[in-house]
Scaffold this motif. Structure first.
Motif, short mmCIF file in Angstrom:
data_model
loop_
_atom_site.label_atom_id
_atom_site.label_comp_id
_atom_site.label_asym_id
_atom_site.label_seq_id
_atom_site.Cartn_x
_atom_site.Cartn_y
_atom_site.Cartn_z
N ALA A 180 23.34 -1.12 -8.80
CA ALA A 180 22.11 -0.64 -9.43
C ALA A 180 20.87 -0.92 -8.59
O ALA A 180 19.78 -0.49 -8.94
CB ALA A 180 21.95 -1.27 -10.81
N MET A 181 21.03 -1.64 -7.49
CA MET A 181 19.86 -1.96 -6.68
C MET A 181 19.89 -1.15 -5.39
O MET A 181 20.95 -0.86 -4.84
CB MET A 181 19.84 -3.46 -6.34
CG MET A 181 19.42 -4.32 -7.52
SD MET A 181 19.73 -6.07 -7.22
CE MET A 181 18.20 -6.57 -6.45
N THR A 182 18.72 -0.80 -4.90
CA THR A 182 18.64 -0.06 -3.64
C THR A 182 18.76 -1.06 -2.48
O THR A 182 18.55 -2.26 -2.67
CB THR A 182 17.29 0.67 -3.53
OG1 THR A 182 16.27 -0.31 -3.39
CG2 THR A 182 17.02 1.51 -4.76
N PRO A 183 19.12 -0.57 -1.29
CA PRO A 183 19.20 -1.50 -0.15
C PRO A 183 17.91 -2.29 0.05
O PRO A 183 17.96 -3.49 0.31
CB PRO A 183 19.45 -0.56 1.03
CG PRO A 183 20.18 0.59 0.44
CD PRO A 183 19.60 0.77 -0.93
N ARG B 80 17.70 4.45 -2.38
CA ARG B 80 18.73 5.06 -3.21
C ARG B 80 19.62 3.93 -3.76
O ARG B 80 20.00 3.04 -3.01
CB ARG B 80 19.56 6.02 -2.35
CG ARG B 80 20.36 7.01 -3.17
CD ARG B 80 21.19 7.90 -2.27
NE ARG B 80 20.40 8.74 -1.37
CZ ARG B 80 20.94 9.43 -0.36
NH1 ARG B 80 22.23 9.35 -0.13
NH2 ARG B 80 20.19 10.19 0.40
N PRO B 81 19.94 3.96 -5.06
CA PRO B 81 20.79 2.90 -5.59
C PRO B 81 22.09 2.78 -4.80
O PRO B 81 22.70 3.79 -4.44
CB PRO B 81 21.07 3.34 -7.02
CG PRO B 81 19.95 4.26 -7.36
CD PRO B 81 19.53 4.92 -6.09
N ALA B 82 22.50 1.57 -4.54
CA ALA B 82 23.67 1.34 -3.69
C ALA B 82 24.94 1.94 -4.28
O ALA B 82 25.88 2.24 -3.55
CB ALA B 82 23.86 -0.16 -3.46
N GLY B 83 24.96 2.13 -5.61
CA GLY B 83 26.11 2.75 -6.24
C GLY B 83 26.35 4.16 -5.75
O GLY B 83 27.45 4.69 -5.84
N ASP C 172 18.13 -10.66 -12.14
CA ASP C 172 18.99 -10.48 -13.30
C ASP C 172 18.27 -9.72 -14.41
O ASP C 172 18.86 -8.89 -15.10
CB ASP C 172 19.46 -11.85 -13.82
CG ASP C 172 20.73 -12.28 -13.14
OD1 ASP C 172 20.97 -11.80 -12.02
OD2 ASP C 172 21.47 -13.10 -13.72
N LEU C 173 16.99 -10.02 -14.57
CA LEU C 173 16.19 -9.34 -15.58
C LEU C 173 16.12 -7.85 -15.27
O LEU C 173 16.34 -6.99 -16.13
CB LEU C 173 14.79 -9.94 -15.58
CG LEU C 173 14.07 -10.03 -16.90
CD1 LEU C 173 14.92 -10.79 -17.91
CD2 LEU C 173 12.73 -10.73 -16.72
N ARG C 174 15.86 -7.54 -14.01
CA ARG C 174 15.73 -6.15 -13.57
C ARG C 174 17.05 -5.40 -13.75
O ARG C 174 17.08 -4.29 -14.26
CB ARG C 174 15.30 -6.13 -12.10
CG ARG C 174 15.08 -4.75 -11.56
CD ARG C 174 14.73 -4.81 -10.09
NE ARG C 174 13.41 -5.41 -9.86
CZ ARG C 174 12.90 -5.56 -8.64
NH1 ARG C 174 13.56 -5.16 -7.59
NH2 ARG C 174 11.70 -6.09 -8.48
N LEU C 175 18.14 -6.07 -13.38
CA LEU C 175 19.45 -5.43 -13.53
C LEU C 175 19.77 -5.18 -15.00
O LEU C 175 20.30 -4.13 -15.36
CB LEU C 175 20.54 -6.31 -12.91
CG LEU C 175 20.61 -6.32 -11.39
CD1 LEU C 175 21.60 -7.37 -10.91
CD2 LEU C 175 21.00 -4.94 -10.87
N ALA C 176 19.41 -6.13 -15.85
CA ALA C 176 19.70 -5.99 -17.27
C ALA C 176 18.91 -4.83 -17.86
O ALA C 176 19.39 -4.09 -18.71
CB ALA C 176 19.39 -7.28 -18.01
N LEU C 177 17.66 -4.68 -17.41
CA LEU C 177 16.83 -3.61 -17.95
C LEU C 177 17.28 -2.26 -17.43
O LEU C 177 17.11 -1.24 -18.09
CB LEU C 177 15.36 -3.85 -17.59
CG LEU C 177 14.75 -5.10 -18.22
CD1 LEU C 177 13.34 -5.32 -17.74
CD2 LEU C 177 14.79 -4.98 -19.74
#
Lengths: 218, 254, 233
Positions: free
Chosen positions: C89-92, C129-132, A8-13
């Motif tokens: 916003a996160m990669t796989p 690569r970001p999942a988006g 959550d911290l990483r996503l927020a940043l």
């Protein structure tokens, strides 16, 4: 639980709407309050602590509606509920991450804002202490509100109506502590009460929020 | 949805929970209401006329003191109804009685109106007496306002959630969790007063209550307001049960 | 591992969805759940995953009961729903590392297992690569790759082949098959043809048809309510 907190911290940043934006919002609200009162140093010093408290509460409030909603929409909340840890612990990690990206930066920047309002040093110190012990309660009670309004479409306004009254004891005590310090009285009882609210919220809020999440995810 | 284990054999097992069944509840209240409703109306009219016409002992506030007859019962009802909602929500969550949830739901708008009446009548009383419609320094006013906000949030949450079962359970969680903060607000605002050196607005405590000329009509009005609340609650719950029944019938018919 | 479902029933609000769901899935078997839209396939999978409390009945994974030993039962189940549980916003790689960590994968094995899952689902080329910015099928594969991290014997998959191209369908079928060969079991809710051998097929309509009427306190024992016309004063 560390995993969820760090995520959550990483996503927020990383995302817009994260910690940086929340901190900017905190400054903007306080500044607008500063603009809208008469620029008399005595008046500003009196208004200052209240402005900082309101800015902290609003900065916490605006990011609350995404606290569980985002995870609910993309299916993460289901997986979180299925994980080995109890849902209460997941709520606690998410509330902690929320505090770390809203309440904590606000606490750290409070002395700066208080100086802009020419708040006396003693009151500034007390105000910062009050935020340090009181702000976690905002994220914890806010998590309950966010969990309750999870299934509501466009629930942001409803969330604010539900959560704002729960913020009021913390805000009142923060103001009491700052005013006591400004009057050179002992603020410690107000600070202790603030800490008591935070500890109480720490004990109860995860259970209330997890109960609400279970009803909503079901 | 809870099982209705005591649907028709209630008489065999006399238990208070029998009335938690919608069917039993409708039957009982259907019999009670025609008696209690006139009683409530008569008591209210008598109490209000008494309060309006009774000869009061000389008082520094003069005739204004009569506002108390509206203000005090309204404030009392506003607080007690929230307490009743806490109990109803607890029973609803623990014993899973749908009627208990409905009682809390039906009580909320009534409590909110009482609270609003207390706030408005208090303002009308305060304006001539202390020269201010509102005082942020007074703990009672702050607590009353915050309680009023809790009522609004509770009602809004009920209205926002479509599924009646989830709505009832979520609203109950809000009622219980919120009650902690409603009580906290009361004591925390009292704390505010210790710094705020100003005349307290609390005028009704103290010696006035000792005088029978005020005490007796006030008591009549207390009873009248409880009766009125009971009648309104029952009517509102009956309406709600009928609405839920219509919904259930629609679902059953597909 | 064996999954046994005993007389399971579910209601949603006042509406009954299914009742009397009983079947057994033996180790090495991929069972298919079929039925029209809205027939309760997802509700059944979610109930079996432990996400919603069933109104009646039980499910037993090996010897752990859903109703009695929920935690132990859930440790044997992996569920992949409609939503991928992948953050844009996160990669796989990050997503898998997070889920592995969250589901208590031993730290020492985490990296290795994440890389293995990425390779098996052919995600290595865009693992950072970001999942988006990935396609729906690539996100879907990322979500499904979570199954390999958890190492749980019973897989509950809701329309797993949706959004996947022919290549990816084959790859997923191979992965499910090797899971079965290793003694696992799977229950798949499907619309289209199954690329797997259909060892067992359950039809939701069999369970909805026999569902008894819901016991609704607002419905039962009420025959006289609307006949009551006592005037309200």
């Amino acid at each position: 639980m560390r995993a969820l907190f760090l995520r959550d911290l990483r996503l927020a940043l990383r995302l817009g709407g994260g910690a940086g934006l929340s901190l900017s919002f905190f400054f903007i609200v306080a500044a607008v309050i500063g603009f809208s009162v008469e620029p008399d140093p005595k008046l500003l010093a009196q208004v200052g602590p209240g402005a900082v408290l309101i800015a902290t509460a609003l900065a916490a409030l605006i990011s609350l509606d995404r606290l569980f909603q985002a995870d609910f929409e993309d299916g993460s909340l289901e997986q979180i509920a299925l994980g080995p840890a109890p849902l209460e612990a997941a709520v606690l990690s998410k509330a902690a991450a929320h505090w770390a990206t809203t309440g904590l930066p606000a606490t750290l920047c409070a002395p700066l804002l208080a100086q802009m309002f020419q708040v006396p040093d003693a009151a500034t110190l007390t105000l910062t202490l009050a935020l340090a012990v009181g702000a976690p309660a905002l994220s914890l009670t806010g998590a309950v509100g966010a969990a309750l309004t999870l299934g509501v479409r466009r629930g942001g306004l409803l969330l604010s109506v539900i959560v704002a009254p729960m913020f009021s004891p913390t805000l009142i005590l923060g103001a009491v502590a700052a005013r006591a310090a400004a009057l050179q009285l002992d603020p410690s009882s107000a600070l202790l009460l603030l800490a008591a609210i935070t500890i109480g919220a720490l004990a109860i809020a995860p259970f209330a929020a997890a109960a609400a999440l279970r009803i909503n995810v079901n | 949805m809870a099982q209705n284990s005591t649907a028709d054999d209630g008489s065999a097992r006399p238990s208070i929970w029998r009335f938690a069944n919608p069917h039993e509840f409708m039957r009982l209240t259907g019999r009670l209401l025609p008696w209690i409703t006139p009683l409530a109306i008569v008591t209210l009219v008598v109490g209000l006329l008494w309060a309006l016409l009774a000869e009061l002992p000389p008082h520094p506030q003069g005739e204004r003191v009569r506002i108390m007859f509206i203000h005090v019962p309204a404030a009392m009802m506003g607080i007690n109804i929230y307490a009743m909602m806490i109990v109803a929500s607890l029973i609803g969550l623990i014993r899973r009685h749908p009627v208990s949830h409905l009682a809390a739901k039906a009580a909320a708008p009534i409590g909110a109106v009482y609270m609003l009446a207390a706030l408005v009548s208090g303002a009308f009383w305060g304006a001539p007496t202390w020269g201010a419609w509102w005082d942020f320094g007074d703990a009672r006013l702050m607590a009353a306002l915050i309680l009023f906000f809790f009522y609004l949030g509770y009602i809004a949450l009920w209205n926002a959630i479509e599924d009646p079962t989830s709505a009832s359970e979520l609203a109950a969680v809000l009622c219980l969790f919120g009650s902690i903060f409603a009580f906290l607000a009361r004591y925390v605002s009292a704390f505010w007063n210790t710094l705020h050196q100003k005349t307290s607005l609390s005028a009704i405590d103290g010696k006035e209550l000792v005088d029978d000329a005020i005490f007796v009509p006030l008591m009549v009005l207390f009873v009248a307001n409880y009766l009125v609340f009971f009648v309104l609650l029952m009517i509102s719950m009956r309406t709600e049960i009928r609405a839920r029944r219509v919904q259930a019938l629609r679902v059953a018919e597909g | 591992m064996r999954l046994e479902v005993k007389d399971l029933a579910a209601f949603r609000g006042d509406r009954r969805i299914f009742a009397g769901v009983s079947f057994v899935i033996e180790p090495g078997v991929a069972a298919t759940l079929r039925g029209p839209n809205g027939s309760g396939k997802t509700t059944l999978l979610r109930a079996l995953a432990g996400l919603s409390r069933p109104a009646a009945g039980d499910a037993v994974a090996a010897d752990a009961s859903l109703q009695q030993e929920r935690d132990l039962y859930q440790e044997r189940i992996a569920y992949a729903g409609h939503a991928d549980a992948v953050k844009p916003a996160m990669t796989p790689r990050e997503a898998l590392r997070f889920w592995g960590d969250y589901f208590d994968t031993p730290r020492a094995e985490l990296d290795e297992r994440v890389e293995a899952a990425l390779t098996q689902f052919e995600l290595t080329d865009f693992a950072d690569r970001p999942a988006g910015r990935l396609s729906a099928g690539q996100r879907r594969r990322t979500g499904l790759a979570r199954l390999l991290l958890l190492e749980r014997p019973i897989w509950l998959l809701d329309e797993p082949f949706n959004a996947l191209d022919a290549n990816a369908v084959d790859a997923l079928a191979r992965i499910i098959q090797s899971h079965l060969n290793a003694g696992g079991a799977a229950l798949l809710a499907l619309h289209g043809p199954s690329p797997l051998r259909e060892d067992a097929t359950f039809n939701m309509t069999d369970f909805t048809a026999v569902a008894p009427p819901a016991s609704d306190p607002f419905l039962d024992g009420f025959d006289d309510v609307f006949a009551q016309t006592e005037p309200l004063p």
